[in-house]
Design a protein around this motif. Structure first.
Motif, PDB file in Angstrom:
ATOM      1  N   ALA A  38       0.819  -1.206   0.000  1.00 48.72           N
ATOM      2  CA  ALA A  38       0.000   0.000   0.000  1.00 48.72           C
ATOM      3  C   ALA A  38       0.854   1.257   0.000  1.00 48.72           C
ATOM      4  N   ARG A  39       2.080   1.143   0.510  1.00 50.27           N
ATOM      5  CA  ARG A  39       2.929   2.332   0.635  1.00 50.27           C
ATOM      6  C   ARG A  39       4.378   1.889   0.707  1.00 50.27           C
ATOM      7  N   ALA A  40       5.243   2.656   0.072  1.00 51.78           N
ATOM      8  CA  ALA A  40       6.680   2.421   0.159  1.00 51.78           C
ATOM      9  C   ALA A  40       7.376   3.754  -0.040  1.00 51.78           C
ATOM     10  N   GLU A  41       8.140   4.189   0.955  1.00 50.15           N
ATOM     11  CA  GLU A  41       8.833   5.473   0.838  1.00 50.15           C
ATOM     12  C   GLU A  41      10.023   5.512   1.774  1.00 50.15           C
ATOM     13  N   ILE A  42      10.917   6.457   1.480  1.00 51.25           N
ATOM     14  CA  ILE A  42      12.115   6.669   2.289  1.00 51.25           C
ATOM     15  C   ILE A  42      12.179   8.144   2.669  1.00 51.25           C
ATOM     16  N   VAL A  43      12.456   8.401   3.949  1.00 52.54           N
ATOM     17  CA  VAL A  43      12.615   9.766   4.443  1.00 52.54           C
ATOM     18  C   VAL A  43      13.955   9.862   5.172  1.00 52.54           C
ATOM     19  N   ILE A  44      14.717  10.895   4.848  1.00 51.86           N
ATOM     20  CA  ILE A  44      15.973  11.184   5.541  1.00 51.86           C
ATOM     21  C   ILE A  44      15.734  12.373   6.473  1.00 51.86           C
ATOM     22  N   PHE A  45      16.195  12.251   7.705  1.00 53.04           N
ATOM     23  CA  PHE A  45      15.987  13.318   8.697  1.00 53.04           C
ATOM     24  C   PHE A  45      17.311  13.649   9.377  1.00 53.04           C
ATOM     25  N   LYS A  46      17.519  14.957   9.613  1.00 49.82           N
ATOM     26  CA  LYS A  46      18.701  15.381  10.375  1.00 49.82           C
ATOM     27  C   LYS A  46      18.314  16.443  11.382  1.00 49.82           C
ATOM     28  N   SER A  47      18.718  16.212  12.627  1.00 48.49           N
ATOM     29  CA  SER A  47      18.565  17.200  13.693  1.00 48.49           C
ATOM     30  C   SER A  47      19.874  17.983  13.788  1.00 48.49           C
ATOM     31  N   VAL A  48      19.858  19.202  13.287  1.00 47.05           N
ATOM     32  CA  VAL A  48      21.080  19.998  13.157  1.00 47.05           C
ATOM     33  C   VAL A  48      21.569  20.440  14.526  1.00 47.05           C
ATOM     34  N   GLY A  49      22.813  20.098  14.833  1.00 46.39           N
ATOM     35  CA  GLY A  49      23.406  20.489  16.107  1.00 46.39           C
ATOM     36  C   GLY A  49      23.354  19.409  17.163  1.00 46.39           C
ATOM     37  N   ASN A  50      22.505  18.394  16.968  1.00 41.46           N
ATOM     38  CA  ASN A  50      22.394  17.317  17.956  1.00 41.46           C
ATOM     39  C   ASN A  50      23.288  16.129  17.631  1.00 41.46           C
ATOM     40  N   SER A  51      23.412  15.817  16.351  1.00 44.78           N
ATOM     41  CA  SER A  51      24.163  14.634  15.946  1.00 44.78           C
ATOM     42  C   SER A  51      24.666  14.813  14.526  1.00 44.78           C
ATOM     43  N   ASP A  52      25.793  14.179  14.233  1.00 42.00           N
ATOM     44  CA  ASP A  52      26.297  14.184  12.866  1.00 42.00           C
ATOM     45  C   ASP A  52      25.579  13.149  12.000  1.00 42.00           C
ATOM     46  N   ALA A  53      24.847  12.232  12.628  1.00 44.28           N
ATOM     47  CA  ALA A  53      24.200  11.150  11.886  1.00 44.28           C
ATOM     48  C   ALA A  53      22.886  11.604  11.270  1.00 44.28           C
ATOM     49  N   PHE A  54      22.485  10.864  10.258  1.00 45.60           N
ATOM     50  CA  PHE A  54      21.180  11.060   9.626  1.00 45.60           C
ATOM     51  C   PHE A  54      20.262   9.908  10.012  1.00 45.60           C
TER      52      PHE A  54
ATOM     53  N   VAL B 255      17.328   7.547   8.893  1.00 45.73           N
ATOM     54  CA  VAL B 255      16.752   7.103   7.624  1.00 45.73           C
ATOM     55  C   VAL B 255      15.584   6.180   7.939  1.00 45.73           C
ATOM     56  N   ASN B 256      14.381   6.595   7.550  1.00 48.96           N
ATOM     57  CA  ASN B 256      13.198   5.781   7.795  1.00 48.96           C
ATOM     58  C   ASN B 256      12.685   5.220   6.475  1.00 48.96           C
ATOM     59  N   VAL B 257      12.889   3.924   6.312  1.00 49.89           N
ATOM     60  CA  VAL B 257      12.315   3.194   5.177  1.00 49.89           C
ATOM     61  C   VAL B 257      10.998   2.607   5.672  1.00 49.89           C
ATOM     62  N   GLN B 258       9.901   2.991   5.056  1.00 49.12           N
ATOM     63  CA  GLN B 258       8.589   2.510   5.487  1.00 49.12           C
ATOM     64  C   GLN B 258       7.939   1.717   4.359  1.00 49.12           C
ATOM     65  N   LEU B 259       7.665   0.443   4.638  1.00 47.77           N
ATOM     66  CA  LEU B 259       7.078  -0.482   3.671  1.00 47.77           C
ATOM     67  C   LEU B 259       5.809  -1.044   4.287  1.00 47.77           C
TER      68      LEU B 259
END
Length: 220
Positions: free
Chosen positions: A22-38, A40-44
């Protein structure tokens, strides 16, 4: 619009189901100043299906309806900024993870990067995810494994990069659009490949601004 792929899923005492998506998408999120990491939410997400089967607690009773609609998602998957492949729509090409929480050197200290939701949330006992960029911000996603409830799953999906979201890490800083957040986005991604906008989130009293970048020509 149909989603290309299949979601194989089996719960205890029920036959394996091969479900459409029914749904498949990828979202990248970054909290600036909290962490150098991103993040990544893959939702299937599978199309819901009703299955009739005996209740294992009352096998003498007539079969009952089970609504099967599993969702695989990687809410806790962090990717180091140095692991991004480029500043383009193929930034996640070749990335993935393998987790085995049954190993003595991992359990119980390693947070499962993903879970499956089916009436309740189930972390992974073991599992893998791989992403391969097909072009234009669209990925082949393959996920398989077993949850803590002994559910098994195997998903193959075509998933677009739906958006990239940057937000100031401190709540007070996030209450207004920030040049620093926009500049941080441009440091990691090519703005010519995205439509960008500031979006206000939350309530009238408790709100923040997200810098949201939607890929251009991603085939969504």
């Amino acid at each position: 619009m149909s989603i290309e792929g299949k979601f194989r899923f089996q719960m205890e005492d029920l036959p394996e189901q091969v479900l459409d998506l029914a749904r498949a998408e990828i979202v990248i999120f970054k909290s600036v100043g909290n962490s150098d990491a991103f993040g990544v939410n893959v939702q299937l997400e599978a199309e819901a299906r009703t299955v009739m089967a005996p209740d294992p607690d009352y096998p003498e009773e007539p079969p009952i309806d089970y609504r099967i609609a599993p969702v695989f998602f990687t809410e806790w998957w962090d990717v180091a900024q140095g692991d991004l492949r480029s500043r383009g729509l193929d930034a996640l090409d070749g990335l993935g993870f393998e987790v085995d929480a049954t190993r003595a050197d991992q359990a119980p200290y390693v947070q499962s990067p993903a879970a499956v939701y089916q009436d309740s949330y189930a972390g992974l006992n073991r599992g893998t995810l791989t992403l391969r960029h097909r072009g234009a911000g669209v990925y082949d996603a393959q996920a398989r494994g077993e949850t803590e409830f002994r559910w098994t799953f195997a998903v193959e999906a075509v998933a677009p990069l739906a958006r990239v979201v940057f937000r100031a890490g401190l709540t007070d800083d996030a209450r207004a659009p920030s040049d620093a957040v926009a500049q941080e986005f441009e440091r990691h991604f090519d703005p010519a490949l995205f439509a960008v906008e500031w979006l206000r989130r939350g309530s009238d009293e408790h709100f923040w601004y997200d810098y949201v970048a939607t890929p251009l020509g991603s085939g969504q």
